[in-house]
Design a protein around this motif. Structure first.
Motif, PDB file in Angstrom:
ATOM      1  N   LEU A 105      -1.054  -5.162  -6.142  1.00 34.08           N
ATOM      2  CA  LEU A 105       0.010  -4.151  -6.180  1.00 34.08           C
ATOM      3  C   LEU A 105      -0.540  -2.781  -6.579  1.00 34.08           C
ATOM      4  N   LEU A 106      -1.475  -2.768  -7.535  1.00 35.57           N
ATOM      5  CA  LEU A 106      -2.061  -1.509  -7.982  1.00 35.57           C
ATOM      6  C   LEU A 106      -2.842  -0.817  -6.866  1.00 35.57           C
ATOM      7  N   VAL A 107      -3.335  -1.591  -5.922  1.00 39.53           N
ATOM      8  CA  VAL A 107      -4.057  -1.029  -4.779  1.00 39.53           C
ATOM      9  C   VAL A 107      -3.073  -0.611  -3.685  1.00 39.53           C
TER      10      VAL A 107
ATOM     11  N   ILE B  32      -2.791  -1.924   9.650  1.00 46.20           N
ATOM     12  CA  ILE B  32      -4.123  -1.502  10.098  1.00 46.20           C
ATOM     13  C   ILE B  32      -4.660  -0.392   9.191  1.00 46.20           C
ATOM     14  N   MET B  33      -3.785   0.527   8.761  1.00 46.56           N
ATOM     15  CA  MET B  33      -4.233   1.613   7.883  1.00 46.56           C
ATOM     16  C   MET B  33      -4.492   1.144   6.454  1.00 46.56           C
ATOM     17  N   MET B  34      -3.715   0.181   5.971  1.00 50.72           N
ATOM     18  CA  MET B  34      -3.816  -0.225   4.572  1.00 50.72           C
ATOM     19  C   MET B  34      -4.845  -1.320   4.321  1.00 50.72           C
ATOM     20  N   HIS B  35      -5.091  -2.146   5.298  1.00 51.88           N
ATOM     21  CA  HIS B  35      -5.936  -3.323   5.073  1.00 51.88           C
ATOM     22  C   HIS B  35      -7.368  -2.996   4.620  1.00 51.88           C
ATOM     23  N   PRO B  36      -8.029  -1.953   5.165  1.00 51.26           N
ATOM     24  CA  PRO B  36      -9.401  -1.700   4.711  1.00 51.26           C
ATOM     25  C   PRO B  36      -9.535  -1.459   3.214  1.00 51.26           C
ATOM     26  N   ILE B  37      -8.615  -0.687   2.626  1.00 54.15           N
ATOM     27  CA  ILE B  37      -8.740  -0.433   1.191  1.00 54.15           C
ATOM     28  C   ILE B  37      -8.370  -1.679   0.381  1.00 54.15           C
ATOM     29  N   GLN B  38      -7.468  -2.494   0.910  1.00 53.59           N
ATOM     30  CA  GLN B  38      -7.158  -3.744   0.235  1.00 53.59           C
ATOM     31  C   GLN B  38      -8.379  -4.645   0.216  1.00 53.59           C
ATOM     32  N   VAL B  39      -9.145  -4.637   1.295  1.00 54.47           N
ATOM     33  CA  VAL B  39     -10.372  -5.435   1.356  1.00 54.47           C
ATOM     34  C   VAL B  39     -11.415  -4.874   0.402  1.00 54.47           C
ATOM     35  N   LEU B  40     -11.583  -3.549   0.402  1.00 56.64           N
ATOM     36  CA  LEU B  40     -12.603  -2.918  -0.450  1.00 56.64           C
ATOM     37  C   LEU B  40     -12.352  -3.131  -1.931  1.00 56.64           C
ATOM     38  N   VAL B  41     -11.109  -2.998  -2.336  1.00 57.23           N
ATOM     39  CA  VAL B  41     -10.807  -3.011  -3.772  1.00 57.23           C
ATOM     40  C   VAL B  41     -10.317  -4.373  -4.255  1.00 57.23           C
ATOM     41  N   TYR B  42      -9.427  -4.985  -3.503  1.00 63.77           N
ATOM     42  CA  TYR B  42      -8.833  -6.234  -3.989  1.00 63.77           C
ATOM     43  C   TYR B  42      -9.675  -7.452  -3.639  1.00 63.77           C
ATOM     44  N   GLU B  43     -10.119  -7.561  -2.409  1.00 69.01           N
ATOM     45  CA  GLU B  43     -10.842  -8.754  -1.977  1.00 69.01           C
ATOM     46  C   GLU B  43     -12.327  -8.555  -2.112  1.00 69.01           C
ATOM     47  N   GLU B  44     -12.790  -8.083  -3.275  1.00 68.58           N
ATOM     48  CA  GLU B  44     -14.198  -7.769  -3.494  1.00 68.58           C
ATOM     49  C   GLU B  44     -15.067  -8.971  -3.241  1.00 68.58           C
TER      50      GLU B  44
ATOM     51  N   LEU C 288      -1.082   3.565  -2.047  1.00 68.15           N
ATOM     52  CA  LEU C 288      -1.397   3.824  -0.646  1.00 68.15           C
ATOM     53  C   LEU C 288      -0.121   3.953   0.183  1.00 68.15           C
ATOM     54  N   TRP C 289       0.847   3.088  -0.080  1.00 71.76           N
ATOM     55  CA  TRP C 289       2.118   3.194   0.643  1.00 71.76           C
ATOM     56  C   TRP C 289       2.829   4.498   0.278  1.00 71.76           C
ATOM     57  N   VAL C 290       2.758   4.894  -0.989  1.00 69.85           N
ATOM     58  CA  VAL C 290       3.384   6.150  -1.406  1.00 69.85           C
ATOM     59  C   VAL C 290       2.726   7.315  -0.665  1.00 69.85           C
ATOM     60  N   LEU C 291       1.407   7.276  -0.487  1.00 70.49           N
ATOM     61  CA  LEU C 291       0.718   8.321   0.275  1.00 70.49           C
ATOM     62  C   LEU C 291       1.225   8.383   1.714  1.00 70.49           C
ATOM     63  N   ILE C 292       1.267   7.239   2.372  1.00 70.89           N
ATOM     64  CA  ILE C 292       1.699   7.201   3.777  1.00 70.89           C
ATOM     65  C   ILE C 292       3.132   7.692   3.913  1.00 70.89           C
ATOM     66  N   SER C 293       4.019   7.154   3.103  1.00 70.16           N
ATOM     67  CA  SER C 293       5.428   7.535   3.238  1.00 70.16           C
ATOM     68  C   SER C 293       5.666   8.986   2.833  1.00 70.16           C
ATOM     69  N   ALA C 294       4.945   9.491   1.830  1.00 73.57           N
ATOM     70  CA  ALA C 294       5.117  10.890   1.416  1.00 73.57           C
ATOM     71  C   ALA C 294       4.662  11.843   2.521  1.00 73.57           C
ATOM     72  N   CYS C 295       3.539  11.526   3.161  1.00 71.06           N
ATOM     73  CA  CYS C 295       3.039  12.388   4.245  1.00 71.06           C
ATOM     74  C   CYS C 295       4.015  12.427   5.411  1.00 71.06           C
ATOM     75  N   VAL C 296       4.492  11.273   5.804  1.00 69.40           N
ATOM     76  CA  VAL C 296       5.390  11.201   6.967  1.00 69.40           C
ATOM     77  C   VAL C 296       6.738  11.841   6.641  1.00 69.40           C
ATOM     78  N   THR C 297       7.266  11.580   5.463  1.00 70.03           N
ATOM     79  CA  THR C 297       8.565  12.135   5.073  1.00 70.03           C
ATOM     80  C   THR C 297       8.504  13.656   4.929  1.00 70.03           C
ATOM     81  N   ALA C 298       7.463  14.149   4.275  1.00 72.89           N
ATOM     82  CA  ALA C 298       7.348  15.599   4.056  1.00 72.89           C
ATOM     83  C   ALA C 298       7.190  16.354   5.361  1.00 72.89           C
ATOM     84  N   SER C 299       6.547  15.729   6.337  1.00 70.21           N
ATOM     85  CA  SER C 299       6.313  16.425   7.604  1.00 70.21           C
ATOM     86  C   SER C 299       7.605  16.680   8.380  1.00 70.21           C
ATOM     87  N   CYS C 300       8.639  15.899   8.106  1.00 73.71           N
ATOM     88  CA  CYS C 300       9.909  16.059   8.835  1.00 73.71           C
ATOM     89  C   CYS C 300      10.536  17.435   8.634  1.00 73.71           C
ATOM     90  N   GLY C 301      10.390  17.997   7.454  1.00 72.64           N
ATOM     91  CA  GLY C 301      11.001  19.298   7.194  1.00 72.64           C
ATOM     92  C   GLY C 301      10.002  20.399   6.941  1.00 72.64           C
TER      93      GLY C 301
END
Length: 195
Positions: free
Chosen positions: A40-42, A183-195, A46-59
């Protein structure tokens, strides 16, 4: 600037969500996942980053219409600025949450963490392109903000953020390979969580 806690507010929302999910979701999902809190910490920042970028771009262009009328500046500057601001927030939240995970003994320092900046750079490229596209469509399709919010809400539950992909049936796991958010989130989950 006038806030009492300033930048710390950017940490409280993801940490609060991680705390709630870490307490509630294992009971609901009956998960036996190891290090679920680290997952969850990973995933949450990351989800907050994705959703913030997409949401902010609308306006982004609509909110800066007066600036565009007065100054000779490319309209692309505004969605890119929103993406970079969200990236800064992500970096602060991710580093803080990783330090919290280290202090709690949930993980240890791994050499693979050196690859995270390269991942973030690639992610920013994709999010920047998506943000520019949405920002340029928004003045013509005023409902795009609502459509994006509904899409993000559905995508949150259809993407392994608060549950792991291994919890899904094998047939559904195959379809997850076509989910752009996975596809966007899985690489960092692998790098940090599935060490």
């Amino acid at each position: 600037r006038n806030s009492f806690l300033g930048i710390l507010w950017t940490l409280f929302q993801p940490l609060t969500m991680v705390l709630v999910y870490a307490l509630v979701m294992p009971m609901i999902l009956r998960s036996t996942a190891q290090n679920y809190t680290l997952y969850l910490l990973v995933s949450q920042p990351l989800w907050v980053l994705i959703s913030a970028c997409v949401t902010a771009s609308c306006g982004s262009i609509l909110a800066n219409g007066e600036v565009l009328k007065r100054c000779m500046v490319s309209a692309s500057v505004f969605p890119i600025a929103d993406v970079l601001r969200s990236c800064y927030t992500f970096c602060v939240a991710f580093i803080t949450m990783y330090v919290v995970a280290l202090l709690m003994g949930l993980t240890h320092v791994n050499i693979l963490l050196l690859l995270v900046p390269f991942y973030v750079l690639a992610m920013l490229t994709v999010l920047g392109a998506v943000a520019i596209a949405i920002a340029f469509v928004a003045p013509y399709v005023r409902d795009i903000g609502d459509v994006v919010n509904i899409g993000l809400t559905m995508s949150f539950w259809f993407t392994p953020i608060i549950y792991q992909i291994q919890m899904l049936p094998p047939k559904i796991q195959v379809f997850m390979q076509f989910n752009p958010f996975f596809i966007m989130m899985h690489p960092i989950q692998v790098l940090v969580y599935e060490e």
